[in-house]
Design a protein around this motif. Sequence first.
Motif, PDB file in Angstrom:
ATOM      1  N   GLU A 114      27.341  82.064  73.319  1.00  9.20           N
ATOM      2  CA  GLU A 114      27.296  81.343  74.571  1.00  9.20           C
ATOM      3  C   GLU A 114      28.318  80.215  74.581  1.00  9.20           C
ATOM      4  OE1 GLU A 114      24.030  78.962  77.370  1.00  9.20           O
ATOM      5  OE2 GLU A 114      23.465  79.762  75.401  1.00  9.20           O
ATOM      6  N   GLY A 115      29.146  80.206  75.617  1.00 12.39           N
ATOM      7  CA  GLY A 115      30.144  79.161  75.768  1.00 12.39           C
ATOM      8  C   GLY A 115      31.426  79.393  75.007  1.00 12.39           C
ATOM      9  N   ALA A 116      31.562  80.538  74.342  1.00 10.79           N
ATOM     10  CA  ALA A 116      32.773  80.802  73.568  1.00 10.79           C
ATOM     11  C   ALA A 116      33.995  80.853  74.473  1.00 10.79           C
ATOM     12  CB  ALA A 116      32.630  82.115  72.810  1.00 10.79           C
ATOM     13  N   PRO A 117      35.080  80.187  74.101  1.00  7.40           N
ATOM     14  CA  PRO A 117      36.299  80.232  74.916  1.00  7.40           C
ATOM     15  C   PRO A 117      36.859  81.651  75.006  1.00  7.40           C
ATOM     16  CG  PRO A 117      36.394  78.474  73.281  1.00  7.40           C
ATOM     17  CD  PRO A 117      35.228  79.326  72.922  1.00  7.40           C
ATOM     18  N   ARG A 118      37.294  82.017  76.185  1.00  6.20           N
ATOM     19  CA  ARG A 118      37.894  83.335  76.396  1.00  6.20           C
ATOM     20  C   ARG A 118      39.416  83.233  76.246  1.00  6.20           C
ATOM     21  NH1 ARG A 118      34.501  85.222  81.828  1.00  6.20           N
ATOM     22  NH2 ARG A 118      32.417  85.187  80.844  1.00  6.20           N
ATOM     23  N   PRO A 119      40.092  84.377  76.148  1.00  3.87           N
ATOM     24  CA  PRO A 119      41.564  84.336  76.080  1.00  3.87           C
ATOM     25  C   PRO A 119      42.137  83.556  77.266  1.00  3.87           C
ATOM     26  CG  PRO A 119      40.779  86.527  75.527  1.00  3.87           C
ATOM     27  CD  PRO A 119      39.575  85.757  75.983  1.00  3.87           C
ATOM     28  N   GLY A 120      43.083  82.699  76.974  1.00  4.61           N
ATOM     29  CA  GLY A 120      43.686  81.873  78.004  1.00  4.61           C
ATOM     30  C   GLY A 120      42.897  80.620  78.335  1.00  4.61           C
ATOM     31  N   ALA A 121      41.799  80.382  77.633  1.00  7.69           N
ATOM     32  CA  ALA A 121      40.962  79.214  77.915  1.00  7.69           C
ATOM     33  C   ALA A 121      41.755  77.925  77.730  1.00  7.69           C
ATOM     34  CB  ALA A 121      39.730  79.226  77.017  1.00  7.69           C
ATOM     35  N   ARG A 122      41.355  76.935  78.498  1.00  5.16           N
ATOM     36  CA  ARG A 122      41.989  75.615  78.443  1.00  5.16           C
ATOM     37  C   ARG A 122      41.263  74.799  77.375  1.00  5.16           C
ATOM     38  NH1 ARG A 122      44.978  71.825  81.351  1.00  5.16           N
ATOM     39  NH2 ARG A 122      43.926  69.874  81.866  1.00  5.16           N
ATOM     40  N   VAL A 123      41.995  74.420  76.325  1.00  4.73           N
ATOM     41  CA  VAL A 123      41.394  73.760  75.159  1.00  4.73           C
ATOM     42  C   VAL A 123      42.116  72.452  74.894  1.00  4.73           C
ATOM     43  CG1 VAL A 123      40.905  73.951  72.693  1.00  4.73           C
ATOM     44  CG2 VAL A 123      40.713  75.974  74.152  1.00  4.73           C
ATOM     45  N   LEU A 124      41.333  71.410  74.604  1.00  5.72           N
ATOM     46  CA  LEU A 124      41.886  70.104  74.250  1.00  5.72           C
ATOM     47  C   LEU A 124      41.678  69.847  72.765  1.00  5.72           C
ATOM     48  CD1 LEU A 124      42.994  67.233  74.958  1.00  5.72           C
ATOM     49  CD2 LEU A 124      40.597  66.553  75.305  1.00  5.72           C
ATOM     50  N   ASP A 125      42.766  69.534  72.059  1.00  9.99           N
ATOM     51  CA  ASP A 125      42.686  69.012  70.692  1.00  9.99           C
ATOM     52  C   ASP A 125      42.950  67.518  70.826  1.00  9.99           C
ATOM     53  OD1 ASP A 125      42.705  68.433  68.045  1.00  9.99           O
ATOM     54  OD2 ASP A 125      44.160  69.961  67.463  1.00  9.99           O
ATOM     55  N   ALA A 126      41.862  66.730  70.763  1.00 11.69           N
ATOM     56  CA  ALA A 126      41.927  65.347  71.228  1.00 11.69           C
ATOM     57  C   ALA A 126      42.653  64.398  70.282  1.00 11.69           C
ATOM     58  CB  ALA A 126      40.511  64.841  71.498  1.00 11.69           C
ATOM     59  N   CYS A 127      42.529  64.596  68.991  1.00 10.48           N
ATOM     60  CA  CYS A 127      43.200  63.748  67.995  1.00 10.48           C
ATOM     61  C   CYS A 127      43.893  64.703  67.031  1.00 10.48           C
ATOM     62  CB  CYS A 127      42.198  62.847  67.280  1.00 10.48           C
ATOM     63  SG  CYS A 127      41.246  61.794  68.391  1.00 10.48           S
ATOM     64  N   ALA A 128      45.030  65.250  67.445  1.00 16.61           N
ATOM     65  CA  ALA A 128      45.551  66.481  66.865  1.00 16.61           C
ATOM     66  C   ALA A 128      46.326  66.317  65.565  1.00 16.61           C
ATOM     67  CB  ALA A 128      46.443  67.183  67.891  1.00 16.61           C
ATOM     68  N   ALA A 129      46.980  65.190  65.350  1.00 16.67           N
ATOM     69  CA  ALA A 129      47.869  65.061  64.187  1.00 16.67           C
ATOM     70  C   ALA A 129      47.092  65.237  62.890  1.00 16.67           C
ATOM     71  CB  ALA A 129      48.563  63.708  64.214  1.00 16.67           C
ATOM     72  N   PRO A 130      47.718  65.902  61.901  1.00 22.08           N
ATOM     73  CA  PRO A 130      49.106  66.393  61.849  1.00 22.08           C
ATOM     74  C   PRO A 130      49.309  67.799  62.412  1.00 22.08           C
ATOM     75  CG  PRO A 130      48.094  66.646  59.699  1.00 22.08           C
ATOM     76  CD  PRO A 130      47.058  65.986  60.564  1.00 22.08           C
ATOM     77  N   GLY A 131      48.269  68.400  62.994  1.00 26.67           N
ATOM     78  CA  GLY A 131      48.451  69.676  63.675  1.00 26.67           C
ATOM     79  C   GLY A 131      47.883  70.887  62.976  1.00 26.67           C
ATOM     80  N   GLY A 132      47.236  70.712  61.823  1.00 28.43           N
ATOM     81  CA  GLY A 132      46.691  71.863  61.109  1.00 28.43           C
ATOM     82  C   GLY A 132      45.641  72.606  61.904  1.00 28.43           C
ATOM     83  N   LYS A 133      44.719  71.881  62.509  1.00 27.65           N
ATOM     84  CA  LYS A 133      43.655  72.526  63.287  1.00 27.65           C
ATOM     85  C   LYS A 133      44.198  73.086  64.596  1.00 27.65           C
ATOM     86  CE  LYS A 133      39.997  69.624  61.286  1.00 27.65           C
ATOM     87  NZ  LYS A 133      40.870  68.723  60.483  1.00 27.65           N
ATOM     88  N   THR A 134      45.189  72.410  65.187  1.00 24.68           N
ATOM     89  CA  THR A 134      45.833  72.931  66.399  1.00 24.68           C
ATOM     90  C   THR A 134      46.444  74.299  66.120  1.00 24.68           C
ATOM     91  OG1 THR A 134      46.468  70.637  66.857  1.00 24.68           O
ATOM     92  CG2 THR A 134      47.394  72.332  68.273  1.00 24.68           C
ATOM     93  N   GLY A 135      47.201  74.366  65.018  1.00 23.42           N
ATOM     94  CA  GLY A 135      47.821  75.628  64.654  1.00 23.42           C
ATOM     95  C   GLY A 135      46.800  76.711  64.363  1.00 23.42           C
ATOM     96  N   HIS A 136      45.710  76.352  63.700  1.00 21.57           N
ATOM     97  CA  HIS A 136      44.681  77.331  63.363  1.00 21.57           C
ATOM     98  C   HIS A 136      44.055  77.918  64.623  1.00 21.57           C
ATOM     99  CE1 HIS A 136      41.100  78.334  60.476  1.00 21.57           C
ATOM    100  NE2 HIS A 136      41.814  79.387  60.812  1.00 21.57           N
ATOM    101  N   LEU A 137      43.781  77.083  65.619  1.00 22.53           N
ATOM    102  CA  LEU A 137      43.240  77.585  66.888  1.00 22.53           C
ATOM    103  C   LEU A 137      44.153  78.645  67.495  1.00 22.53           C
ATOM    104  CD1 LEU A 137      42.045  74.226  68.518  1.00 22.53           C
ATOM    105  CD2 LEU A 137      40.567  76.170  67.976  1.00 22.53           C
ATOM    106  N   LEU A 138      45.453  78.349  67.501  1.00 21.12           N
ATOM    107  CA  LEU A 138      46.406  79.263  68.129  1.00 21.12           C
ATOM    108  C   LEU A 138      46.676  80.494  67.275  1.00 21.12           C
ATOM    109  CD1 LEU A 138      48.784  76.508  69.506  1.00 21.12           C
ATOM    110  CD2 LEU A 138      47.422  78.101  70.875  1.00 21.12           C
TER     111      LEU A 138
END
Length: 445
Positions: free
Chosen positions: A248-272
Amino acid sequence: MTLSSTPSLPLARLLGHTADAVQAVRAGQSLTDALARCPSEARPGTQALSFHVLRWLGSAMAARAQLADKPPPAALDALLLSALALLWPTGDEPPYAAHTLVDQAVTAARKRDARRASFVNAVLRRFMREREAIVEAAERDPVAVHNHPVWWAERLGRDWPEEWQALLAANNRRPPMTLRINARRGDAATYLRRLHDAGLSGQAFGSHTLVLDAPCPVTRLPGFAEGDVSVQDAGAQIAAPLLLAPGEGAPRPGARVLDACAAPGGKTGHLLELADLDVLALDSDPARLLRVDETLSRLQLKAQTACADAADPAAWWDGRPFDAILLDAPCTASGIVRRHPDVRWLRRPTDIPALAQTQARLLDALWPTLAPGGRLLYCTCSVFKAEGQDQIDAFLQRQPGAGAVKQPASPGHLLPLPDNGMEAAAPPFGASPDGFYYALLQKKT
């Protein structure tokens, strides 16, 4: 890098740079900033020595207090403490032969303060003669025993009455080097074969996580420059799969996602790496945001990045709700002390309530930007409950009409210990990870 693999530069020179780094930390500067000022050819060896010294700094300070009526000037004291920490019996193989270390420390002292080199020589040689008695006396000093400030140990004792001593001991051990295999490029089993061909070895945990048998420079990792693999602790690798997990609530392809405190970017990259998403990555520090851009460039992935304070949506939000939010909030970093041994000496007790206030402000500011039915993953690399369980309990109480629900999949506090419940998290990991807190919240429709 371990002490045994440091470059073959003169030890006296490395000790001088290490003393500079230790002096900077004792003056309130981060070790990262101090090492950035170190000459590039000496940086790997200085980092390895500095890590060791800062892990055993409490013991070294207790020894110096017994051996000298008063501390010498700061620059010389940092050198003396570095040498004592490297001479301290830790139960592991000594990094250097004692006579070599003493000789090179005196050589380094002559370059810092020639008049006091004999003082350094006398203190170190007396330590070698009386080491057993000095170590026994130090066992009456809690800072020397645990190599953490007293307030830190007391805080852990209140939060984790059964585990606090094990947590303090774990902080003084070297962490494993853990890799995340880019899911768009391969899996752990395939990458293990590439490692073997490069003369390296490791163990796979799950489909895309791998722990090296011995640390190595990233330049030795096959495909690192091309984005095939990243260095990321197993605890940090939970974030992206947890936010994207089916249900329930899982983001679908193309979902709009915010990485609020992103640096240095490891988790941002993992999401993508795991999904096709429309990601906005924020960070309030321009220099740190640049690291997000560099990480995404290496991984050959794209996201929108912006320099902004996530707690002030009026300054950056366009009014379109996010389907999912990752809030990796600023914290004391008390869960990653084994990777950043300077943290324990830099933090103060007042930092915890100040950071907890920042975390609460971020949660309250970002919650209205989340779409109904959407997910917000709150995480910190902290083992202090004020930054984890207590923070989320308070947030849920503040939500009118129970608008937020913590999902059962939330791992909660994960401790940097072998028996920490990691096996119950998804995806599964072996090897004790760094300390984290995770709470997956869903907004009621």
